[in-house]
Write an enzyme that holds these catalytic residues in place. Sequence first.
Site, short mmCIF file in Angstrom:
data_model
loop_
_atom_site.label_atom_id
_atom_site.label_comp_id
_atom_site.label_asym_id
_atom_site.label_seq_id
_atom_site.Cartn_x
_atom_site.Cartn_y
_atom_site.Cartn_z
N ASP A 79 63.87 36.93 -11.62
CA ASP A 79 64.81 38.01 -11.32
C ASP A 79 65.63 37.71 -10.08
O ASP A 79 65.27 36.87 -9.25
CB ASP A 79 64.08 39.33 -11.16
CG ASP A 79 63.09 39.33 -9.99
OD1 ASP A 79 62.36 38.33 -9.84
OD2 ASP A 79 63.03 40.33 -9.25
N GLU A 140 59.94 40.01 -8.97
CA GLU A 140 59.45 39.68 -7.63
C GLU A 140 60.21 40.46 -6.56
O GLU A 140 59.64 40.92 -5.58
CB GLU A 140 59.58 38.17 -7.39
CG GLU A 140 58.93 37.66 -6.12
CD GLU A 140 59.88 37.58 -4.92
OE1 GLU A 140 59.43 37.16 -3.85
OE2 GLU A 140 61.08 37.93 -5.06
#
Length: 374
Positions: A79, A140
């Site tokens: 991400d 994350e």
Amino acid sequence: MINQERLVSTFLDLVKIDSLSKNERKVADYLRPKLEALGFEVKEDDAGSKINGNSGNLIATKIGGLEKGPRLFFSAHMDTVESNAGFEPIITDGVIHTDGNTILGADDKAGIAAILEAVNAAIEDKIPFRSLQVLYSISEEIGLFGATYTDPADILPDSIGYVFDTEKPVGGIVVSAPSHATVNVKVKGKAAHAGIHPENGISAIVAASKAISKMKLGRVDPETTANIGIIEGGKARNIVPDEVYVKAEARSRNEEKLAVQIDHMTKVFEDAASEMGANAGVDVQREYVTYRWNEEDEPIKLAKRAAEVLGMKPEYIQGGGGSDANIFNAKGIPAVVIGCGYEGAHSRQEKVAIADLKKAAEYALSLIKVSGEK
């Protein structure tokens, strides 16, 4: 041998895929066939379902021919901190960047690409290893959720983890990282008309401001930081505000110092509010816990050897931020963060030099090589 053209092509493909947290599906779909083509057994876990995301973590496993030696576990997150939909990466004098209107996404697609190229090169060159695992994690950036919902049983026993996810120096070895706590505060005062009866009110904003003015913030000591990040409150300019919300944090590589800082912040908020006749409710939540390695620990010894083989001087870094490595270590999976060369993370000035991207891949490949020497 690292194939620079293939590495750069992979990286450019990855950064063109928009993958805001909880929306990593397209990145996972891009990576899975590449890993399978290299002979990895690839599993997608159920971490995404735990956070209403559209993808789980990708966990790829390949058993090598060695019966002894370290098992290696590489990780990077899929991400990005914000969307970069529709942008085209620009290469200027060997540096990949954007036009300044979006992030690049090198955090952490530089890590993804470096790891993928390293394992590709290791298999092409028939480098011996005991086992290789690659975990590409989700979400994350918004709370280390992919790592949090990783099942330790999916990681081979006795594995040593290397998380390629931080800025320069390339190959920098983050030997410690802090514990992190969020401090959420609700200050409750009393509303009143600001022009007619201000003396009847108790300003929650003033109470919060007095507290903040007395607080130890910023760099508290070499191991500890604290920050007030968000203040929200008030209904209108002519109303004495009766509520204000403060979002703050504290971090430290020393648990005792973190506890002292949290107690300090809590007490200052409560005392400042009480002095004005207001009330402060403080909620502290632990996000992750510290880890610390020294030069005699096996993960660091292996990382040092990998650097030396490349003619690099090992650089040991005391980290100030958290990462998936904090979570992996807490789960009993030894893990160290490695610098993968990007700069300006979380900003529109984010960039990565092709030479640094290649160097990160070379370092990952060197880790595979030295693991086979054991």
